[in-house]
Design a protein around this motif. Structure first.
Motif, PDB file in Angstrom:
ATOM      1  N   PHE A 185       0.828  -1.211   0.000  1.00 29.58           N
ATOM      2  CA  PHE A 185       0.000   0.000   0.000  1.00 29.58           C
ATOM      3  C   PHE A 185       0.855   1.251   0.000  1.00 29.58           C
ATOM      4  N   ARG A 186       0.396   2.301  -0.708  1.00 30.45           N
ATOM      5  CA  ARG A 186       1.019   3.616  -0.585  1.00 30.45           C
ATOM      6  C   ARG A 186       0.077   4.407   0.318  1.00 30.45           C
ATOM      7  N   VAL A 187       0.632   5.039   1.376  1.00 25.03           N
ATOM      8  CA  VAL A 187      -0.211   5.718   2.364  1.00 25.03           C
ATOM      9  C   VAL A 187      -0.083   7.230   2.220  1.00 25.03           C
ATOM     10  N   GLN A 188      -1.250   7.931   2.222  1.00 21.27           N
ATOM     11  CA  GLN A 188      -1.258   9.398   2.165  1.00 21.27           C
ATOM     12  C   GLN A 188      -2.006   9.900   3.381  1.00 21.27           C
ATOM     13  N   MET A 189      -1.471  10.925   4.061  1.00 23.88           N
ATOM     14  CA  MET A 189      -2.141  11.422   5.272  1.00 23.88           C
ATOM     15  C   MET A 189      -2.347  12.925   5.169  1.00 23.88           C
ATOM     16  N   ALA A 190      -3.468  13.422   5.723  1.00 25.29           N
ATOM     17  CA  ALA A 190      -3.690  14.871   5.786  1.00 25.29           C
ATOM     18  C   ALA A 190      -4.394  15.173   7.096  1.00 25.29           C
ATOM     19  N   ALA A 191      -3.995  16.270   7.727  1.00 25.94           N
ATOM     20  CA  ALA A 191      -4.625  16.632   9.006  1.00 25.94           C
ATOM     21  C   ALA A 191      -5.942  17.355   8.731  1.00 25.94           C
ATOM     22  N   ILE A 192      -6.917  17.201   9.651  1.00 25.90           N
ATOM     23  CA  ILE A 192      -8.167  17.969   9.554  1.00 25.90           C
ATOM     24  C   ILE A 192      -8.095  19.041  10.636  1.00 25.90           C
ATOM     25  N   ASN A 193      -8.080  20.292  10.178  1.00 26.64           N
ATOM     26  CA  ASN A 193      -7.963  21.379  11.138  1.00 26.64           C
ATOM     27  C   ASN A 193      -9.331  21.910  11.563  1.00 26.64           C
ATOM     28  N   GLY A 194      -9.447  22.278  12.838  1.00 27.54           N
ATOM     29  CA  GLY A 194     -10.677  22.851  13.357  1.00 27.54           C
ATOM     30  C   GLY A 194     -10.759  24.330  13.010  1.00 27.54           C
ATOM     31  N   GLU A 195     -11.822  25.027  13.474  1.00 28.19           N
ATOM     32  CA  GLU A 195     -12.010  26.433  13.141  1.00 28.19           C
ATOM     33  C   GLU A 195     -10.872  27.309  13.643  1.00 28.19           C
ATOM     34  N   LYS A 196     -10.331  26.936  14.808  1.00 31.52           N
ATOM     35  CA  LYS A 196      -9.250  27.771  15.380  1.00 31.52           C
ATOM     36  C   LYS A 196      -7.867  27.324  14.881  1.00 31.52           C
ATOM     37  N   GLY A 197      -7.845  26.458  13.907  1.00 29.01           N
ATOM     38  CA  GLY A 197      -6.557  26.015  13.363  1.00 29.01           C
ATOM     39  C   GLY A 197      -5.964  24.847  14.118  1.00 29.01           C
TER      40      GLY A 197
END
Ligand code: ADP
Length: 258
Positions: free
Chosen positions: A1-13
């Motif tokens: 598998f190739r893994v890609q990650m991204a953070a989910i930011n809230g309203e205040k960053g």
């Protein structure tokens, strides 16, 4: 598998979560592996006749030129190896042209029986040399198929040529053409060597041969059936094979009624 990650930011960053995507790269890997295997196979197939040619030319230059008889024998072998290289390159070009769809299909109604008779005329001398009995069975009301005439000719040549090559002298080859629904089925049955059951699923792979030495001896390239499969499938048809070791084989294909 190739893994890609991204953070989910809230309203205040601030980081509230993450998205992790797993890409299945199995197919891509498999394709890469198949491609390098193919290149390795082609190189090996090209090198074998070249090595033979080099060996005989060197022996001739080293003095064998003086002996007329040896000279003729070696030159005949060199000519044979040269013919093998030409056949191999022709087959590779056919295969790649069909694969890249560079050769667009010229579809028109084709009478299979006429094409078969043409191929029987071309291969007749080879069959006569081995005293093979050739038979063609078909129904009178057989419809034409929607196909590229030249490519269908190639399919028939490859299959009938194999039947002749792998059948012992005095044997029999029966070609049957019959309609089944909206399709026409052509089969070629021989009383040849037959094929072991475990080899059947691999027969249509490029360069697969049951007996490499025998195929080489008979002038085969190992690409004939791969070409057959490609052509038939590019017409929306299917190929099939049945065989019993020591008794014979039946190869066939389907095409759509025009
Ligand atoms: P080749 O050039 O070696 O004949 P093909 O792709 O046409 O290559 O066939 C692959 C292999 O399938 C052959 O080497 C042979 O072992 C087997 N084969 C094909 N046709 C027949 C047949 N009619 N009878 C027995 N074996 C066959």
């Amino acid at each position: 598998f190739r893994v890609q990650m991204a953070a989910i930011n809230g309203e205040k960053g601030d980081v509230e979560g993450a998205v992790v995507v797993f890409h299945d790269v199995t197919d891509a890997r498999k394709f890469d592996q198949m491609r390098s295997e193919f290149v390795a196979n082609v190189s090996h197939e090209l090198r074998t006749p070249l090595t033979a040619i080099k060996g005989f030319v060197e022996t001739l230059l080293d003095g064998a030129l003086e002996d007329k008889l040896i000279c003729r024998r070696f030159l005949t072998i060199i000519e044979g190896e040269n013919n093998r290289l030409t056949r191999l390159i022709d087959d590779l070009l056919t295969l790649s042209a069909i694969e890249s769809r560079e050769r667009k299909l010229t579809l028109k109604p084709v009478c299979l029986v006429t094409s078969i008779i043409q191929v029987m005329n071309i291969l007749g001398p080879q069959a006569r040399e081995k005293r093979l009995h050739l038979e063609l069975i078909f129904n009178r009301d057989l419809p034409p198929v929607k196909a590229d005439e030249d490519l269908v000719g190639q399919v028939l040549i490859n299959l009938i040529d194999n039947a002749i090559k792998y059948t012992s002298p005095g044997g029999k080859i029966v070609i049957r053409v019959k309609r089944g629904g909206d399709q026409v089925f052509t089969s070629i049955t021989d009383t040849g060597t037959g094929i072991p059951q475990e080899s059947l699923p691999r027969l249509f792979e490029r360069f697969y041969r049951v007996d490499k030495a025998r195929s080489r001896e008979l002038g085969g390239t190992g690409l004939g059936l791969a070409i057959v499969k490609h052509i038939v499938e590019s017409h929306g048809g299917e190929v099939f094979v049945e065989s019993e070791l020591g008794k014979g084989s039946t190869f066939g294909f389907s095409l759509w009624v025009a």
